[in-house]
Design a protein around this motif. Structure first.
Motif, PDB file in Angstrom:
ATOM      1  N   MET A 198      12.659   5.331   0.565  1.00 21.72           N
ATOM      2  CA  MET A 198      11.923   4.090   0.339  1.00 21.72           C
ATOM      3  C   MET A 198      12.865   2.891   0.352  1.00 21.72           C
ATOM      4  O   MET A 198      12.484   1.807   0.817  1.00 21.72           O
ATOM      5  CB  MET A 198      11.155   4.147  -0.972  1.00 21.72           C
ATOM      6  N   MET A 199      14.084   3.057  -0.121  1.00 20.57           N
ATOM      7  CA  MET A 199      15.039   1.950  -0.091  1.00 20.57           C
ATOM      8  C   MET A 199      15.402   1.584   1.351  1.00 20.57           C
ATOM      9  O   MET A 199      15.558   0.413   1.689  1.00 20.57           O
ATOM     10  CB  MET A 199      16.302   2.284  -0.893  1.00 20.57           C
ATOM     11  N   ILE A 200      15.509   2.594   2.212  1.00 15.14           N
ATOM     12  CA  ILE A 200      15.748   2.325   3.638  1.00 15.14           C
ATOM     13  C   ILE A 200      14.556   1.590   4.227  1.00 15.14           C
ATOM     14  O   ILE A 200      14.709   0.619   4.979  1.00 15.14           O
ATOM     15  CB  ILE A 200      16.032   3.642   4.390  1.00 15.14           C
ATOM     16  N   PHE A 201      13.345   2.026   3.890  1.00 13.08           N
ATOM     17  CA  PHE A 201      12.126   1.370   4.370  1.00 13.08           C
ATOM     18  C   PHE A 201      12.066  -0.085   3.897  1.00 13.08           C
ATOM     19  O   PHE A 201      11.796  -0.994   4.685  1.00 13.08           O
ATOM     20  CB  PHE A 201      10.906   2.154   3.875  1.00 13.08           C
ATOM     21  N   ALA A 213       0.828  -1.205   0.000  1.00 11.64           N
ATOM     22  CA  ALA A 213       0.000   0.000   0.000  1.00 11.64           C
ATOM     23  C   ALA A 213       0.862   1.255   0.000  1.00 11.64           C
ATOM     24  O   ALA A 213       0.465   2.290  -0.542  1.00 11.64           O
ATOM     25  CB  ALA A 213      -0.929  -0.005   1.211  1.00 11.64           C
ATOM     26  N   PHE A 214       2.053   1.201   0.590  1.00 13.94           N
ATOM     27  CA  PHE A 214       2.957   2.350   0.576  1.00 13.94           C
ATOM     28  C   PHE A 214       3.714   2.448  -0.744  1.00 13.94           C
ATOM     29  O   PHE A 214       4.120   3.538  -1.146  1.00 13.94           O
ATOM     30  CB  PHE A 214       3.966   2.273   1.720  1.00 13.94           C
ATOM     31  N   LEU A 215       3.934   1.333  -1.399  1.00 16.09           N
ATOM     32  CA  LEU A 215       4.730   1.359  -2.627  1.00 16.09           C
ATOM     33  C   LEU A 215       3.999   2.016  -3.794  1.00 16.09           C
ATOM     34  O   LEU A 215       4.624   2.676  -4.626  1.00 16.09           O
ATOM     35  CB  LEU A 215       5.140  -0.061  -3.020  1.00 16.09           C
ATOM     36  N   PHE A 216       2.703   1.851  -3.889  1.00 15.26           N
ATOM     37  CA  PHE A 216       1.979   2.412  -5.028  1.00 15.26           C
ATOM     38  C   PHE A 216       2.017   3.941  -5.059  1.00 15.26           C
ATOM     39  O   PHE A 216       2.402   4.529  -6.083  1.00 15.26           O
ATOM     40  CB  PHE A 216       0.541   1.897  -5.063  1.00 15.26           C
ATOM     41  N   PRO A 217       1.644   4.629  -3.974  1.00 11.90           N
ATOM     42  CA  PRO A 217       1.721   6.098  -4.047  1.00 11.90           C
ATOM     43  C   PRO A 217       3.156   6.595  -4.203  1.00 11.90           C
ATOM     44  O   PRO A 217       3.397   7.619  -4.840  1.00 11.90           O
ATOM     45  CB  PRO A 217       1.121   6.587  -2.732  1.00 11.90           C
ATOM     46  N   TRP A 218       4.106   5.857  -3.627  1.00 14.03           N
ATOM     47  CA  TRP A 218       5.509   6.228  -3.787  1.00 14.03           C
ATOM     48  C   TRP A 218       5.915   6.138  -5.251  1.00 14.03           C
ATOM     49  O   TRP A 218       6.579   7.033  -5.778  1.00 14.03           O
ATOM     50  CB  TRP A 218       6.386   5.314  -2.930  1.00 14.03           C
ATOM     51  N   ALA A 219       5.514   5.060  -5.924  1.00 16.44           N
ATOM     52  CA  ALA A 219       5.878   4.894  -7.332  1.00 16.44           C
ATOM     53  C   ALA A 219       5.216   5.946  -8.208  1.00 16.44           C
ATOM     54  O   ALA A 219       5.814   6.424  -9.178  1.00 16.44           O
ATOM     55  CB  ALA A 219       5.489   3.494  -7.803  1.00 16.44           C
ATOM     56  N   VAL A 220       4.008   6.341  -7.870  1.00 17.71           N
ATOM     57  CA  VAL A 220       3.309   7.347  -8.664  1.00 17.71           C
ATOM     58  C   VAL A 220       3.959   8.723  -8.511  1.00 17.71           C
ATOM     59  O   VAL A 220       4.080   9.479  -9.475  1.00 17.71           O
ATOM     60  CB  VAL A 220       1.811   7.392  -8.262  1.00 17.71           C
ATOM     61  N   SER A 221       4.429   9.028  -7.312  1.00 18.38           N
ATOM     62  CA  SER A 221       4.984  10.362  -7.069  1.00 18.38           C
ATOM     63  C   SER A 221       6.506  10.383  -7.063  1.00 18.38           C
ATOM     64  O   SER A 221       7.099  11.363  -6.607  1.00 18.38           O
ATOM     65  CB  SER A 221       4.470  10.890  -5.724  1.00 18.38           C
ATOM     66  N   LEU A 222       7.146   9.354  -7.574  1.00 16.64           N
ATOM     67  CA  LEU A 222       8.603   9.273  -7.518  1.00 16.64           C
ATOM     68  C   LEU A 222       9.277  10.402  -8.294  1.00 16.64           C
ATOM     69  O   LEU A 222      10.301  10.932  -7.870  1.00 16.64           O
ATOM     70  CB  LEU A 222       9.078   7.908  -8.046  1.00 16.64           C
TER      71      LEU A 222
END
Length: 124
Positions: free
Chosen positions: A101-104, A81-90
């Motif tokens: 995100m890589m640390i996460f 669920a966190f990866l999708f918005p991150w990928a959209v706003s990268l």
């Protein structure tokens, strides 16, 4: 003197909410009592979903590993669920967002390795 008239809408909302929730709880109970639905007999207590009696008590305890697997599933589901918005706003968040995100993901990978080594994913 303090003017408490600004709290009247909140109190009105509270009374309406308590009244409606009480109605939704106690009205079906009253209707069941009046229609006789509360009187159990052999036919009402019989198995109606599967057609045969249960093999054991329905309130048996689950193994702790079931809960561990469920918690791990929730953790990695939230990761998705966190990866999708991150990928959209990268593109907008840049390299800082990428490294964050890589640390996460690294922390989650360490958690997965730890759970794997502890045997939380082994099922017997």
């Amino acid at each position: 003197m303090v003017d408490l008239s600004q709290y009247v809408p909140i109190l009105l909302f509270l009374f309406v909410a308590v009244g409606l929730s009480s109605l939704f709880v106690f009205l079906p109970m009253g209707v069941a009592r009046l229609t006789g639905a509360h009187k159990p007999d052999v036919e009402k207590l019989s198995e109606y979903e599967c057609g045969f009696p249960a093999f054991e008590d329905s309130r048996g305890q689950f193994d702790v590993r079931f809960y561990l697997v469920a918690i791990l599933f929730i953790i990695f589901d939230l990761e998705a669920a966190f990866l999708f918005p991150w990928a959209v706003s990268l593109e907008e968040i840049g390299w800082t967002g990428w490294f964050t995100m890589m640390i996460f993901l690294g922390e989650l990978a360490l958690g997965l390795v730890y759970a794997w080594k502890k045997g939380a994913l082994d099922w017997e």
